[in-house]
Design a protein around this motif. Structure first.
Motif, PDB file in Angstrom:
ATOM      1  N   GLU A  44      43.572  39.317  50.205  1.00 21.91           N
ATOM      2  CA  GLU A  44      44.450  37.901  49.334  1.00 21.91           C
ATOM      3  C   GLU A  44      43.357  36.977  48.974  1.00 21.91           C
ATOM      4  N   ASN A  45      41.896  37.347  49.351  1.00 22.57           N
ATOM      5  CA  ASN A  45      40.909  36.644  48.751  1.00 22.57           C
ATOM      6  C   ASN A  45      40.352  36.902  47.679  1.00 22.57           C
ATOM      7  N   GLY A  46      40.480  38.252  47.252  1.00 25.14           N
ATOM      8  CA  GLY A  46      39.860  38.946  46.122  1.00 25.14           C
ATOM      9  C   GLY A  46      40.328  38.228  44.956  1.00 25.14           C
ATOM     10  N   LYS A  47      39.666  38.494  43.491  1.00 25.60           N
ATOM     11  CA  LYS A  47      40.328  38.233  42.494  1.00 25.60           C
ATOM     12  C   LYS A  47      39.777  39.170  41.466  1.00 25.60           C
ATOM     13  N   LEU A  48      40.784  39.258  40.459  1.00 22.82           N
ATOM     14  CA  LEU A  48      40.338  40.198  39.336  1.00 22.82           C
ATOM     15  C   LEU A  48      40.822  39.381  37.838  1.00 22.82           C
TER      16      LEU A  48
END
Ligand SMILES: C[S@@+](CC[C@H](N)C(=O)[O-])C[C@H]1O[C@@H](n2cnc3c(N)ncnc32)[C@H](O)[C@@H]1O
Length: 299
Positions: A44-48
């Protein structure tokens, strides 16, 4: 019809070595096949962040709070990531070239299968189209485009014929006119292959693909965190050569400076050798046949 069937999906995303809370960029979003795979590996903390210059791709935007789609050319990657407050990322994936959707929509003019106006713009707002290249380029420029990007030995004669026709007859507006003008270079047995080379050359010019690729590559090392990864899929030998040289030398021509130990001072190191699709993949997805995947890591 399916928008696009992603090529080397597992291999290219494995190559990013995704950190679940990392920041990733897919610069060629298309139908989002690679983006979905990257998102599935993030927590949930990743970003794309994804880029696509084709307005049609925006309809595939993923409904996910970790995802941002940027409708821009990836030649401006640094500027637009900055605009979104991002200075460093953990990996960048690119799947260069044209999507199946772009080939399948007749009026876009990318496919040799259809009669269409000469267009081939990936970004429908661009002013340069295949019409301009065919009708307005000097003979010498046209020859260079056909020779360099289409690897056509008959490029000088083809350019001559096009120029003679448009000067003495009429502007060349449609793909059928172009096929007629170049008819003598399209003997039935080789017509599809030669036509594909002609189209490819014009498309690369219309979209300035080589210049764009160089500008993009030059920005990537400074965008990567240490050990950040690049995962790039090319379909044209010119593209692949530029990617390979850039990974090895950090430049496109010549050799980089050596340090006091005689080692090259380059920002990237390659990861694995060249990766190509399996026979099984090519059997189910013919578009994969010319794909070449290269991986690199920031030193
Ligand atoms: C081969 S497709 C990518 C398909 C995608 N990986 C998927 O799984 O659906 C290439 C996409 O990149 C876009 N594209 C190509 N060059 C671009 C550029 N310079 N800037 C932004 N988008 C670009 C095209 O419009 C196209 O949608």
């Amino acid at each position: 019809m399916e928008y696009h069937n992603p090529v080397l999906l597992k291999e290219s995303v494995d190559g990013l070595n995704v950190k679940p809370d990392g920041i990733y960029v897919d610069v060629t979003f298309g139908g989002g096949g690679h983006s979905k795979e990257i998102l599935s590996r993030l927590n949930e903390n990743g970003k794309l962040y994804a880029f696509d210059q084709d307005i049609d791709a925006l309809g595939n935007a993923l409904d996910d709070s970790r995802f941002t789609l940027i409708h821009e050319n990836f030649r401006f990657i640094k500027r637009f990531l900055r605009f979104h407050g991002v200075k460093k990322v953990d990996g960048i994936l690119a799947d260069f070239g044209v999507s199946s959707h772009q080939f399948d929509v007749a009026e876009r003019g990318f496919s040799t299968r259809f009669e269409a106006d000469l267009d081939m713009r990936m970004n429908q707002n661009n002013t340069l189209s295949a019409f301009n290249v065919i009708n307005e380029y000097e003979e010498e420029q046209l020859k260079n485009v056909l020779f360099q990007y289409g690897e056509l030995r008959a490029a000088p004669a083809m350019a001559r014929l096009v120029v003679e026709y448009r000067e003495n007859e009429e502007p060349i507006v449609t793909s059928d006119q172009l096929k007629k003008v170049l008819g003598k270079f399209l003997p039935p047995r080789h017509a599809n292959k030669v036509l594909a080379q002609i189209y490819q050359a014009i498309r690369i010019e219309v979209n300035q693909e080589i210049e764009v690729l160089k500008e993009f590559l030059l920005q990537t090392p400074e965008l990567l965190n240490d050990n950040g990864r690049l995962s790039f899929i090319s379909y044209h030998s010119l593209e692949d050569r530029l990617v390979k040289r850039f990974i090895r030398n950090g430049m496109f021509e010549g050799e980089p400076e050596r340090d006091m130990f005689g080692n090259f001072e380059v920002p990237l190191k390659k990861v694995n050798g060249l990766i190509v699709p399996s026979k099984e993949e090519i059997k189910v997805n013919n578009r994969a046949r010319s794909a070449k995947l290269r991986l690199a890591e920031k030193k």
